[in-house]
Design a protein around this motif. Structure first.
Motif, PDB file in Angstrom:
ATOM      1  N   VAL A 123       1.081  13.617 -20.369  1.00  0.00           N
ATOM      2  CA  VAL A 123       0.779  13.325 -18.917  1.00  0.00           C
ATOM      3  C   VAL A 123       0.374  11.322 -18.887  1.00  0.00           C
ATOM      4  N   GLU A 124       0.487  11.287 -17.896  1.00  0.00           N
ATOM      5  CA  GLU A 124       0.572  10.120 -17.098  1.00  0.00           C
ATOM      6  C   GLU A 124       0.489   9.908 -15.113  1.00  0.00           C
ATOM      7  N   ALA A 125      -1.506  10.121 -14.944  1.00  0.00           N
ATOM      8  CA  ALA A 125      -2.138   9.874 -13.802  1.00  0.00           C
ATOM      9  C   ALA A 125      -1.491   7.937 -13.151  1.00  0.00           C
ATOM     10  N   LEU A 126      -1.075   8.905 -11.506  1.00  0.00           N
ATOM     11  CA  LEU A 126      -0.711   7.632 -10.829  1.00  0.00           C
ATOM     12  C   LEU A 126      -0.606   7.523  -9.513  1.00  0.00           C
ATOM     13  N   VAL A 127      -2.009   6.524  -8.848  1.00  0.00           N
ATOM     14  CA  VAL A 127      -1.958   6.785  -7.657  1.00  0.00           C
ATOM     15  C   VAL A 127      -0.667   5.616  -6.620  1.00  0.00           C
ATOM     16  N   GLY A 128      -0.663   6.236  -5.799  1.00  0.00           N
ATOM     17  CA  GLY A 128      -0.108   5.228  -4.674  1.00  0.00           C
ATOM     18  C   GLY A 128       0.033   6.909  -3.565  1.00  0.00           C
ATOM     19  N   ARG A 129       1.369   6.757  -2.394  1.00  0.00           N
ATOM     20  CA  ARG A 129       2.036   6.832  -1.340  1.00  0.00           C
ATOM     21  C   ARG A 129       3.245   7.313  -1.959  1.00  0.00           C
ATOM     22  N   ALA A 130       4.032   8.101  -1.771  1.00  0.00           N
ATOM     23  CA  ALA A 130       5.064   8.889  -2.152  1.00  0.00           C
ATOM     24  C   ALA A 130       6.385   7.532  -1.605  1.00  0.00           C
ATOM     25  N   GLU A 131       6.232   7.644   0.013  1.00  0.00           N
ATOM     26  CA  GLU A 131       6.727   6.764   0.944  1.00  0.00           C
ATOM     27  C   GLU A 131       6.546   5.365   0.407  1.00  0.00           C
ATOM     28  N   THR A 132       5.990   4.608   0.072  1.00  0.00           N
ATOM     29  CA  THR A 132       6.377   3.321  -1.144  1.00  0.00           C
ATOM     30  C   THR A 132       7.163   3.459  -2.157  1.00  0.00           C
ATOM     31  N   LEU A 133       6.214   4.490  -3.388  1.00  0.00           N
ATOM     32  CA  LEU A 133       6.500   4.479  -4.209  1.00  0.00           C
ATOM     33  C   LEU A 133       7.883   4.467  -3.992  1.00  0.00           C
ATOM     34  N   GLY A 134       8.414   5.448  -3.585  1.00  0.00           N
ATOM     35  CA  GLY A 134      10.056   6.177  -2.952  1.00  0.00           C
ATOM     36  C   GLY A 134      10.958   5.162  -3.518  1.00  0.00           C
ATOM     37  N   ARG A 135      10.260   4.010  -2.519  1.00  0.00           N
ATOM     38  CA  ARG A 135      11.285   2.761  -2.412  1.00  0.00           C
ATOM     39  C   ARG A 135      11.823   1.466  -3.943  1.00  0.00           C
ATOM     40  N   GLN A 136      10.439   1.934  -5.000  1.00  0.00           N
ATOM     41  CA  GLN A 136      10.400   0.830  -5.461  1.00  0.00           C
ATOM     42  C   GLN A 136      11.138   0.923  -7.036  1.00  0.00           C
ATOM     43  N   PRO A 137      11.393  -0.027  -7.669  1.00  0.00           N
ATOM     44  CA  PRO A 137      12.279   0.472  -8.936  1.00  0.00           C
ATOM     45  C   PRO A 137      11.540   0.861  -9.837  1.00  0.00           C
ATOM     46  N   GLY A 138      12.951   1.623 -10.629  1.00  0.00           N
ATOM     47  CA  GLY A 138      11.496   2.785 -12.141  1.00  0.00           C
ATOM     48  C   GLY A 138      11.231   3.478 -11.335  1.00  0.00           C
ATOM     49  N   GLN A 139      10.588   4.117  -9.719  1.00  0.00           N
ATOM     50  CA  GLN A 139      10.748   5.321 -10.009  1.00  0.00           C
ATOM     51  C   GLN A 139      11.557   5.988  -8.866  1.00  0.00           C
ATOM     52  N   ARG A 140      12.346   5.325  -8.001  1.00  0.00           N
ATOM     53  CA  ARG A 140      13.067   5.757  -7.637  1.00  0.00           C
ATOM     54  C   ARG A 140      14.267   6.320  -8.262  1.00  0.00           C
ATOM     55  N   GLU A 141      14.917   7.199  -8.154  1.00  0.00           N
ATOM     56  CA  GLU A 141      15.365   8.376  -8.728  1.00  0.00           C
ATOM     57  C   GLU A 141      14.921   8.097 -10.539  1.00  0.00           C
ATOM     58  N   ILE A 156       9.338  18.358   5.712  1.00  0.00           N
ATOM     59  CA  ILE A 156       8.530  16.538   4.428  1.00  0.00           C
ATOM     60  C   ILE A 156       8.700  16.304   3.150  1.00  0.00           C
ATOM     61  N   LEU A 157       8.606  17.174   2.115  1.00  0.00           N
ATOM     62  CA  LEU A 157       8.811  17.611   1.082  1.00  0.00           C
ATOM     63  C   LEU A 157      10.057  17.179   0.188  1.00  0.00           C
ATOM     64  N   ALA A 158      11.250  17.151   1.343  1.00  0.00           N
ATOM     65  CA  ALA A 158      12.413  16.713   1.352  1.00  0.00           C
ATOM     66  C   ALA A 158      12.928  15.205   1.108  1.00  0.00           C
ATOM     67  N   GLU A 159      12.341  14.778   2.510  1.00  0.00           N
ATOM     68  CA  GLU A 159      11.886  13.248   2.779  1.00  0.00           C
ATOM     69  C   GLU A 159      11.682  12.815   1.641  1.00  0.00           C
ATOM     70  N   LEU A 160      10.450  12.765   1.406  1.00  0.00           N
ATOM     71  CA  LEU A 160       9.591  12.294   0.267  1.00  0.00           C
ATOM     72  C   LEU A 160       9.579  12.557  -1.502  1.00  0.00           C
ATOM     73  N   SER A 161      10.391  13.461  -1.241  1.00  0.00           N
ATOM     74  CA  SER A 161      10.799  14.177  -2.642  1.00  0.00           C
ATOM     75  C   SER A 161      12.035  13.688  -4.011  1.00  0.00           C
ATOM     76  N   LEU A 162      13.645  13.789  -2.415  1.00  0.00           N
ATOM     77  CA  LEU A 162      14.452  13.368  -3.264  1.00  0.00           C
ATOM     78  C   LEU A 162      15.081  11.963  -3.563  1.00  0.00           C
ATOM     79  N   PRO A 163      13.953  11.194  -2.608  1.00  0.00           N
ATOM     80  CA  PRO A 163      14.120   9.751  -3.373  1.00  0.00           C
ATOM     81  C   PRO A 163      13.660   9.773  -4.565  1.00  0.00           C
ATOM     82  N   PHE A 164      13.070  10.157  -5.330  1.00  0.00           N
ATOM     83  CA  PHE A 164      12.786  10.044  -6.567  1.00  0.00           C
ATOM     84  C   PHE A 164      14.182  10.705  -7.731  1.00  0.00           C
TER      85      PHE A 164
END
Length: 244
Positions: A123-141, A156-164
């Motif tokens: 388990v890794e615990a991560l604080v942040g917003r999906a809108e921001t992290l979903g654009r970051q290298p290593g997080q996106r996809e 809303i779930l589709a937009e926030l989740s699928l970029p990961f």
């Protein structure tokens, strides 16, 4: 956890096809941690043993219906709150690599403490917003699966989740009763961001009989670079859905 609580956990999990005999102690320790922390920091409105077992532990494990989370996959729990479903999943499926994401720091800190106390090295615990992290290298996809539990409307779930997710990845969304309008909007939003609804599975929660729906969305194509939109926009202006 009382003997009655242990029996409730084991019997309801068995209804889901899960044998938790060897893991009941871990759930008992998690219950104690949650009750203590909730009294101090208001992590959850649930306090009673029965409610926590049924509405947090067992409800979390319903995302194991089917074979969507089988194998050694990287799982992102988007909007984990106090660690649900992340912590129960990590206890029951040690082969999973689980990242628990939430925008509220005190909740993420609790998840991290609980994972360490329980010896959950997956388990890794991560604080942040999906809108921001979903654009970051290593997080996106960066994940094979995204799980969500009672977080938001399906569009809303589709937009926030699928970029990961990479192409072929899955969103496993735990919902309550799902109306046709939300499903239609969610299907259109999924298509917009590179996905397709693959399964919709209505069922009832053991003992309580509450309506639940498991929605599985497959990432079938790349997510356009413009998604996710900036922080707050997906919730205020959901794709193909009137915000309430």
């Amino acid at each position: 956890m009382t003997p009655e609580g242990r029996e409730l956990l084991l019997s309801t999990a068995a209804e889901l096809g899960l044998d938790l005999t060897g893991r009941a102690e871990a759930f008992g320790r998690l219950l104690d941690l949650l009750v203590t922390a909730a009294d101090q920091t208001n992590l959850t409105s649930l306090r009673g043993e029965r409610d926590i077992i049924l509405k947090h532990f067992v409800d979390s494990l319903t995302c194991l219906r089917g074979e969507w989370l089988d194998g050694e996959v990287r799982v992102l729990d988007l909007g984990t709150g106090a660690g649900f479903p992340a912590l129960p999943l990590a206890i029951v499926r040690p082969e999973l690599s689980v990242t628990a994401l939430d925008a509220t720091r005190k909740k993420v800190e609790f998840v991290g403490r609980a994972a360490r106390h329980l010896g959950l090295t997956n388990v890794e615990a991560l604080v942040g917003r999906a809108e921001t992290l979903g654009r970051q290298p290593g997080q996106r996809e960066g994940y094979d699966r995204v799980v969500t539990r009672a977080v938001a409307a399906l569009p809303i779930l589709a937009e926030l989740s699928l970029p990961f997710l990479p192409v072929g990845g899955l969103l496993v969304a735990q919902k309550g009763a799902l109306g046709p309008e939300e499903l239609e909007a969610g299907s259109r939003a999924a298509a917009e961001v590179g996905g397709e609804v693959r399964a919709v599975e209505p069922f009832t929660l053991p003992v309580l009989g509450d309506a639940r729906t498991l929605v599985v969305v497959e990432k079938t194509g790349p997510t356009p670079e413009r998604y996710p939109r900036r922080e707050g926009v997906p919730n205020k202006q959901p794709l193909f859905w009137k915000a309430t």
